[in-house]
Design a protein around this motif. Structure first.
Motif, mmCIF file in Angstrom:
data_model
loop_
_atom_site.group_PDB
_atom_site.id
_atom_site.type_symbol
_atom_site.label_atom_id
_atom_site.label_comp_id
_atom_site.label_asym_id
_atom_site.label_seq_id
_atom_site.Cartn_x
_atom_site.Cartn_y
_atom_site.Cartn_z
ATOM 1 N N THR A 211 -13.254 -72.326 -22.446
ATOM 2 C CA THR A 211 -11.853 -72.685 -22.243
ATOM 3 C C THR A 211 -11.469 -72.705 -20.768
ATOM 4 O O THR A 211 -10.361 -73.076 -20.432
ATOM 5 C CB THR A 211 -10.901 -71.690 -22.947
ATOM 6 N N GLY A 212 -12.368 -72.270 -19.917
ATOM 7 C CA GLY A 212 -12.079 -72.312 -18.491
ATOM 8 C C GLY A 212 -11.135 -71.230 -18.007
ATOM 9 O O GLY A 212 -10.553 -71.341 -16.930
ATOM 10 N N GLU A 213 -10.982 -70.166 -18.768
ATOM 11 C CA GLU A 213 -10.079 -69.108 -18.331
ATOM 12 C C GLU A 213 -10.758 -68.132 -17.378
ATOM 13 O O GLU A 213 -10.103 -67.383 -16.681
ATOM 14 C CB GLU A 213 -9.542 -68.350 -19.552
ATOM 15 N N VAL A 214 -12.066 -68.126 -17.395
ATOM 16 C CA VAL A 214 -12.792 -67.251 -16.480
ATOM 17 C C VAL A 214 -13.906 -68.043 -15.824
ATOM 18 O O VAL A 214 -14.309 -69.111 -16.314
ATOM 19 C CB VAL A 214 -13.426 -66.039 -17.220
ATOM 20 N N LYS A 215 -14.392 -67.540 -14.700
ATOM 21 C CA LYS A 215 -15.609 -68.132 -14.131
ATOM 22 C C LYS A 215 -16.649 -67.039 -13.974
ATOM 23 O O LYS A 215 -16.340 -65.919 -13.555
ATOM 24 C CB LYS A 215 -15.308 -68.847 -12.819
ATOM 25 N N ALA A 216 -17.864 -67.379 -14.355
ATOM 26 C CA ALA A 216 -18.959 -66.427 -14.234
ATOM 27 C C ALA A 216 -19.561 -66.615 -12.859
ATOM 28 O O ALA A 216 -19.948 -67.731 -12.505
ATOM 29 C CB ALA A 216 -19.999 -66.681 -15.314
ATOM 30 N N ILE A 217 -19.605 -65.563 -12.040
ATOM 31 C CA ILE A 217 -20.127 -65.742 -10.686
ATOM 32 C C ILE A 217 -21.589 -65.326 -10.556
ATOM 33 O O ILE A 217 -22.219 -65.633 -9.570
ATOM 34 C CB ILE A 217 -19.267 -65.021 -9.625
ATOM 35 N N ALA A 218 -22.094 -64.635 -11.567
ATOM 36 C CA ALA A 218 -23.520 -64.318 -11.499
ATOM 37 C C ALA A 218 -24.045 -63.974 -12.876
ATOM 38 O O ALA A 218 -23.351 -63.353 -13.672
ATOM 39 C CB ALA A 218 -23.765 -63.142 -10.557
ATOM 40 N N ILE A 219 -25.276 -64.406 -13.133
ATOM 41 C CA ILE A 219 -25.947 -64.004 -14.355
ATOM 42 C C ILE A 219 -27.164 -63.182 -13.940
ATOM 43 O O ILE A 219 -27.828 -63.511 -12.953
ATOM 44 C CB ILE A 219 -26.316 -65.240 -15.217
ATOM 45 N N LEU A 220 -27.405 -62.100 -14.642
ATOM 46 C CA LEU A 220 -28.395 -61.142 -14.156
ATOM 47 C C LEU A 220 -29.759 -61.343 -14.820
ATOM 48 O O LEU A 220 -30.298 -60.455 -15.474
ATOM 49 C CB LEU A 220 -27.886 -59.712 -14.363
ATOM 50 N N THR A 221 -30.282 -62.567 -14.663
ATOM 51 C CA THR A 221 -31.606 -62.871 -15.202
ATOM 52 C C THR A 221 -32.486 -63.380 -14.069
ATOM 53 O O THR A 221 -32.000 -63.676 -12.979
ATOM 54 C CB THR A 221 -31.522 -63.966 -16.275
ATOM 55 N N GLU A 223 -34.138 -66.247 -14.092
ATOM 56 C CA GLU A 223 -33.860 -67.665 -13.914
ATOM 57 C C GLU A 223 -32.583 -68.010 -14.643
ATOM 58 O O GLU A 223 -32.153 -67.283 -15.521
ATOM 59 C CB GLU A 223 -35.014 -68.497 -14.497
ATOM 60 N N ARG A 224 -32.001 -69.153 -14.269
ATOM 61 C CA ARG A 224 -30.782 -69.573 -14.966
ATOM 62 C C ARG A 224 -31.080 -69.774 -16.453
ATOM 63 O O ARG A 224 -32.196 -70.149 -16.805
ATOM 64 C CB ARG A 224 -30.261 -70.888 -14.368
ATOM 65 N N VAL A 225 -30.089 -69.557 -17.308
ATOM 66 C CA VAL A 225 -30.354 -69.740 -18.735
ATOM 67 C C VAL A 225 -29.977 -71.153 -19.166
ATOM 68 O O VAL A 225 -29.071 -71.770 -18.604
ATOM 69 C CB VAL A 225 -29.601 -68.700 -19.606
ATOM 70 N N ASP A 226 -30.689 -71.651 -20.164
ATOM 71 C CA ASP A 226 -30.532 -73.046 -20.575
ATOM 72 C C ASP A 226 -29.126 -73.375 -21.053
ATOM 73 O O ASP A 226 -28.595 -74.437 -20.759
ATOM 74 C CB ASP A 226 -31.524 -73.361 -21.699
ATOM 75 N N SER A 227 -28.524 -72.443 -21.793
ATOM 76 C CA SER A 227 -27.228 -72.788 -22.374
ATOM 77 C C SER A 227 -26.111 -72.779 -21.325
ATOM 78 O O SER A 227 -25.066 -73.386 -21.533
ATOM 79 C CB SER A 227 -26.906 -71.842 -23.531
ATOM 80 N N PHE A 228 -26.325 -72.104 -20.198
ATOM 81 C CA PHE A 228 -25.310 -72.113 -19.131
ATOM 82 C C PHE A 228 -25.963 -72.392 -17.778
ATOM 83 O O PHE A 228 -26.050 -71.524 -16.921
ATOM 84 C CB PHE A 228 -24.573 -70.765 -19.076
ATOM 85 N N PRO A 229 -26.413 -73.626 -17.600
ATOM 86 C CA PRO A 229 -27.167 -73.937 -16.377
ATOM 87 C C PRO A 229 -26.324 -73.825 -15.100
ATOM 88 O O PRO A 229 -26.880 -73.767 -14.011
ATOM 89 C CB PRO A 229 -27.627 -75.376 -16.611
ATOM 90 N N ASP A 230 -24.990 -73.786 -15.227
ATOM 91 C CA ASP A 230 -24.153 -73.761 -14.026
ATOM 92 C C ASP A 230 -23.975 -72.372 -13.443
ATOM 93 O O ASP A 230 -23.462 -72.228 -12.337
ATOM 94 C CB ASP A 230 -22.755 -74.324 -14.349
ATOM 95 N N ILE A 231 -24.331 -71.344 -14.208
ATOM 96 C CA ILE A 231 -24.092 -69.998 -13.698
ATOM 97 C C ILE A 231 -25.272 -69.577 -12.823
ATOM 98 O O ILE A 231 -26.410 -69.522 -13.297
ATOM 99 C CB ILE A 231 -23.927 -68.991 -14.859
ATOM 100 N N PRO A 232 -25.024 -69.289 -11.543
ATOM 101 C CA PRO A 232 -26.117 -68.914 -10.652
ATOM 102 C C PRO A 232 -26.608 -67.494 -10.943
ATOM 103 O O PRO A 232 -25.823 -66.644 -11.354
ATOM 104 C CB PRO A 232 -25.488 -68.980 -9.262
ATOM 105 N N THR A 233 -27.882 -67.271 -10.730
ATOM 106 C CA THR A 233 -28.383 -65.917 -10.929
ATOM 107 C C THR A 233 -28.033 -65.071 -9.709
ATOM 108 O O THR A 233 -27.748 -65.593 -8.634
ATOM 109 C CB THR A 233 -29.916 -65.902 -11.090
ATOM 110 N N ALA A 234 -28.069 -63.764 -9.912
ATOM 111 C CA ALA A 234 -27.814 -62.860 -8.791
ATOM 112 C C ALA A 234 -28.933 -63.004 -7.765
ATOM 113 O O ALA A 234 -28.695 -62.936 -6.564
ATOM 114 C CB ALA A 234 -27.720 -61.424 -9.294
ATOM 115 N N GLN A 235 -30.141 -63.250 -8.267
ATOM 116 C CA GLN A 235 -31.279 -63.358 -7.354
ATOM 117 C C GLN A 235 -31.122 -64.512 -6.377
ATOM 118 O O GLN A 235 -31.434 -64.374 -5.210
ATOM 119 C CB GLN A 235 -32.557 -63.509 -8.160
ATOM 120 N N GLU A 236 -30.626 -65.666 -6.892
ATOM 121 C CA GLU A 236 -30.389 -66.803 -5.995
ATOM 122 C C GLU A 236 -29.460 -66.416 -4.869
ATOM 123 O O GLU A 236 -29.513 -66.955 -3.772
ATOM 124 C CB GLU A 236 -29.681 -67.951 -6.731
#
Lengths: 317, 146, 501
Positions: A211-221, A223-236
């Motif tokens: 719904t666009g109410e939040v933005k994810a600024i980091a995913i803690l994996t 590599e990026r995950v397939d279902s949310f390719p736009d969320i950058p990893t913390a490692q990047e």
């Protein structure tokens, strides 16, 4: 408060002469991740013919999983038909000695068949767009606060603390943290502007990201995950932090090696089923399959790491 | 004059003090928040002490306590319930329920034959309802009896 | 008209002979479960989740069956409140205040019919409200931070002052006791155990059903044993059951207002239906003034909490469906059910899975109508519960209570605790300490402390943060008025109505 009263499905499972139907203990009340694990795995085990009768799900809430753990260790130690839902939270609590002295080697971890990547989320209109923005703000003394589903020092809080440590922030109190009643609650507080951000698992925020109410600024994996390719990893972003909340099972210590292997194989069959893939898709889980001894070794490593980290950060003495 | 309320007020104050004392024993992690784990319980204890003090100073009219016989019955009923609580798991549902329901029925209605029938009927009837209508996994008899 | 076409979609899914039959079965089972002490709506739904799988029901059928049970249990909760003065579940607590005196006055049938109609109005309006407002109302939750929640709970406790017994000190003590019981268990902020004395059973705190059943059902039996015959609490006269049209007409305004109050309370995640029925009763009581006779068995005193708690049950579905935040125990179980069916509630549910949402809404409307039709003729059946001899009925209630509580954890520990609460409840009733605030304290205590501590973390211990938003200020103002007003009104009212607990 109410939520913990629903254990009636727990209907004292002492079965009167029923043929050994498998039982899955969810160490929490209905509605949470452990309950989901038991119900989904139980349903699929039956649907794909791995068990002959439906798996009975027992909710045994207490002590953040501690009650179920001690019950299994002390009363059900040789029950071959018992499986218990576990997750990273189980490992974290064992590492932090939160189960009243119980240790990880009192049960056998049979496998994990999915993982919920950790995420750091801020409201859509937040001025912070990446981890550097956020950490620099903390260093500049701005009022930064996080809400998460775990208690202070728990897994959700640790994610923030690990990131802060990477950024060179040593004071664990520099970022405020409130533990609320689950991820959905945490995100509500973030959207409402009461906290700067939310720390949790990706499954908890799927709907809100769409719904666009939040933005994810980091995913803690890694590599990026397939279902949310736009969320950058913390490692990047230069933060060497990974944290996934795996979903899996443990079994009593006293069962035979053959039985342990049987459960590992059954779990593998669930992991390979289309039904499980659909369930993962619907709940934002990422594939993560490790079964049998391989998994046991991996969990031992995770627990050792968590213990070291908790000690380092100061969550435990 | 000693009134029930005064005694009760003193009990409340003592219990609240004990509660506050054990609140001070709570282990706190050093990650603790500004309020900590202790403040709220201590606040409650203080409120309870104030309430207890008011009860001591301004007691209500004396309570009408039951006769010794009635007290004995109540005590007996309580003991029955405690016994029932302990026996439900080891002895299964049917036997303890029949006994406990029978005793309670006798204490309530004072008719022996009726109490026996009520105990047996309730035990069997409730078992059927719980087991088959609601699907609870009740154990009928002690394990290993059959 | 989006709503109408959506509703048509819902009915096309939920309305078939098969689902109607499920609705009838669900309503019947639910009413019985709700009426049994200790077995509330959450337990009812929780027991039946496995059943839906063993029956192989599809998502819609499972939803219809379980929402029928849910609403049925909400209806059923009032029956034992009115007839036995034992609330079947926590939201039915307030119904005892006027329902039982009315039944004692020989109008048990009227009380049941009025409460049935009030339940229908409350649930019906809440379903309409859910339909119209859910997408909008989901935003309200965003306005509630820790400070606002704390103010909300303060409001609940301050208005308690008006409800409590003649002795404010005893009422305040009861509330403090309830709050203190709520502090037992793991501390939500630090995860450290408090007041558990190393007992694993206490780690998760005291389940509110244990004190509820102990303080009400067990102590009722003890009181009965003491009195044995004289001033029998089961001395309810039977009479011919007719529909009291005049009373229903006279309390119609109350039902509408109480539905509104209850719905709003239900939408806020937290105490859910209990807070709804409580606020509805208190509002109507102050609305009626001293001539209202609240607490003595007046129709409006029954209509208000019943409309309120059923409306709150509907309201609680709003945050559950739109945010995935369960507002009450029962919605948490419904949430679990949806998740097992691979439906994840959240802000996108209304757009992604309209068939689920509108199927559910249609199911609620169907269950409601079924319950109304079923409940009015069945009143006779329920009144007959009273003609069962006490020597059979009361032991029966006891045994059901024990099994209900035993099934929570399968441990004798809760049974001992319940017996202890029973003895305590007996003594408190003799001394005149009201038991209702204890239960409310247990229900709200954890939330209240958490909200306060979260607020203190976010504000670095600055107390003024607690009244830093317009919503918080409004709630505080209402709380202060609610606390002070009874003190000034008391001399005018002379003896306030005593809570019959």
């Amino acid at each position: 408060m109410n939520i913990k009263t629903l254990g009636l499905s727990a209907v004292f499972v002492v079965t009167a002469g029923a043929v050994s139907a498998a039982e899955c203990i969810a160490p929490a009340n209905p509605g949470g991740g452990w309950d989901f694990t038991c119900r989904q795995i139980g349903k699929i085990l039956y649907d794909i013919g791995q068990v002959d009768s439906p798996v009975q799900v027992t909710n045994m809430a207490g002590g953040g999983g501690g009650l179920a753990y001690s019950t299994v260790v002390n009363e059900r130690n040789d029950d071959p038909d018992l499986i218990v839902a576990a997750s990273q939270a189980t490992a974290t609590r064992l590492a932090q000695n939160a189960f009243g002295g119980a240790t990880a080697d009192q049960v056998r971890f049979v496998g994990a068949i999915g993982a919920d990547p950790g995420v750091i989320v801020v409201a859509a209109d937040s001025p912070y767009n990446n981890l550097d923005d956020l950490m620099n703000a903390v260093k500049a003394g701005e009022d930064i606060s996080f809400a998460g589903g775990s208690a202070a020092g728990g897994f959700d809080h640790l994610k923030v603390l690990m990131l802060a440590k990477e950024a060179g922030i040593d004071d664990v109190r520099a970022i405020k943290y409130i533990g609320v009643d689950g991820g959905a609650d945490a995100i509500t507080q973030t959207i409402g502007g009461f906290t700067t951000g939310m720390t949790g698992d990706i499954s908890e925020i799927v709907g809100f990201i769409e719904t666009g109410e939040v933005k994810a600024i980091a995913i803690l994996t890694d590599e990026r995950v397939d279902s949310f390719p736009d969320i950058p990893t913390a490692q990047e972003q230069g933060y060497d932090v990974t944290a996934v909340n795996w979903r899996g099972l443990y079994v009593p210590k006293g069962i035979s090696d053959e039985r342990f292997q049987e459960w590992a194989d059954k779990l593998q069959a669930v992991a390979d089923s289309d039904e499980w893939k659909a369930a993962m898709e619907a709940n934002g889980l990422a594939p993560f399959t490790r079964v049998g001894d391989d998994f046991q070794n991996w969990v031992d490593g995770v627990i050792a790491d968590t213990e070291e980290l908790s000690r380092e950060i100061g969550v435990i003495q | 004059m000693l009134r029930t309320d005064r005694i009760f007020g003193v009990v409340v104050i003592l219990a609240a003090l004990a509660y506050i004392a054990s609140a001070f024993q709570i282990r706190t992690s050093f990650l603790s928040d500004p309020m900590g784990s202790k403040s709220f319980p201590i606040l409650l204890g203080v409120i309870a002490i104030l309430c207890g003090a008011i009860m001591v100073l301004k007691p209500d009219d004396e309570v009408e306590w039951p006769s010794a016989g009635a007290f004995l019955k109540i005590a007996f009923a309580t003991v029955t319930m405690i016994g029932y609580a302990y026996s439900l798991k080891p002895l299964g549902f049917l036997l303890p329920t029949a006994v406990a329901a029978g005793i309670l029925s006798y204490l309530i209605a004072g008719r022996a034959l009726f109490a026996v029938l009520a105990g047996l009927g309730l035990s069997a009837g409730l078992f059927l309802v719980f087991k088959y209508a609601l699907g609870l996994g009740l154990v009928a008899f002690p394990k290993g009896l059959f | 008209m989006d709503i109408l076409s959506n509703l048509a979609l819902g009915f096309s899914i939920a309305l078939s002979p098969w689902t109607l039959m499920l609705a009838v079965i669900g309503c019947f089972l639910g009413t019985i479960i709700g009426a049994l002490p200790g077995l509330g709506p959450s337990n009812g739904v929780a027991i039946l989740i496995p059943l839906t799988f063993s029956l192989g029901l599809d998502a819609t059928s499972a939803l219809v069956l379980l929402t029928s049970v849910y609403y049925g249990a909400m209806y059923g909760g009032r029956i034992s409140s009115i007839l036995l003065n034992i609330p079947g579940d926590e939201p039915a607590l307030m119904t005892t205040l006027d329902g039982y005196p009315m039944a004692k006055a020989g109008r048990a049938g009227d009380a049941l019919v009025i409460s049935g109609v009030a339940s229908f109005v409350g649930a019906f309006l809440a379903t309409i409200g859910l339909m119209l407002l859910a997408p909008l109302l989901s935003r309200v939750a965003y306005q509630f931070g820790p400070a606002e929640y704390f103010a909300l709970y303060m409001l609940a406790f301050c208005t308690l002052g008006g409800l409590a017994s003649q002795n404010q000190a005893k009422a305040a003590f009861a509330a403090a006791l309830g709050l203190a019981i709520a502090t037992i268990g793991l501390d939500n902020q630090t995860g450290m155990p408090r007041f558990t004395f190393g007992n694993l059973h206490l780690m998760d705190g005291v389940d509110f059903l244990v004190p509820l059943v102990g303080l009400f059902a067990v102590s009722e039996v003890l009181i009965y044993i003491e009195n044995q015959g004289k001033s029998s609490s089961l001395g309810v006269k039977l009479e011919k059951v007719t529909i009291p049209f005049r009373d229903i007409g006279a309390s119609f305004g109350t039902m509408i207002r109480a539905s509104f109050t209850g719905f709003v309370a239900g939408v806020l995640p937290g105490a859910g239906a209990s807070l709804g029925s409580f606020l509805a009763y208190m509002t109507e009581k102050s609305f009626a003034g001293k001539n209202g006779g609240f607490g003595t068995g007046v129709p409006r005193g029954i209509a208000a909490p019943e409309a309120g708690n059923n409306a709150a049950a509907g309201g609680a579905l709003v945050p559950m469906l739109t945010l995935g935040v369960p507002g009450s125990g029962t919605t948490a179980v419904l949430l679990a059910l949806l998740m097992t069916l691979n439906i994840t509630p959240g802000p996108t549910l209304f757009t992604d899975r309209p068939e689920v949402v509108w199927g559910l809404i249609a199911a609620l409307l169907i269950a409601n109508v079924v319950l109304l039709i079923m409940n009015v003729p069945m009143v006779k059946l329920f009144v007959h519960i009273l003609s069962v001899p006490p020597g059979l009925l009361l032991p029966g209630v006891m045994m059901v209570s024990f099994v209900g509580i035993f099934s929570l954890t399968g441990s004798y520990f809760d049974l001992l605790l319940m017996t202890g609460f029973g003895v305590m409840g007996y003594l408190f009733r003799k001394i005149g300490v009201p038991t209702v605030p204890i239960i409310l304290g247990i229900l709200l205590g954890g939330h209240m402390e958490d909200a306060l501590r979260r607020a203190m973390i976010l504000s670095d211990g600055d107390v003024t943060y607690l009244w830093s938003s317009p919503i918080a200020i409004g709630l505080w103002a209402a709380a202060i008025i609610g606390f002070i007003a009874p003190m000034f009104l008391r001399p005018i009212l002379k003896r306030p109505d005593r809570v019959i607990d």
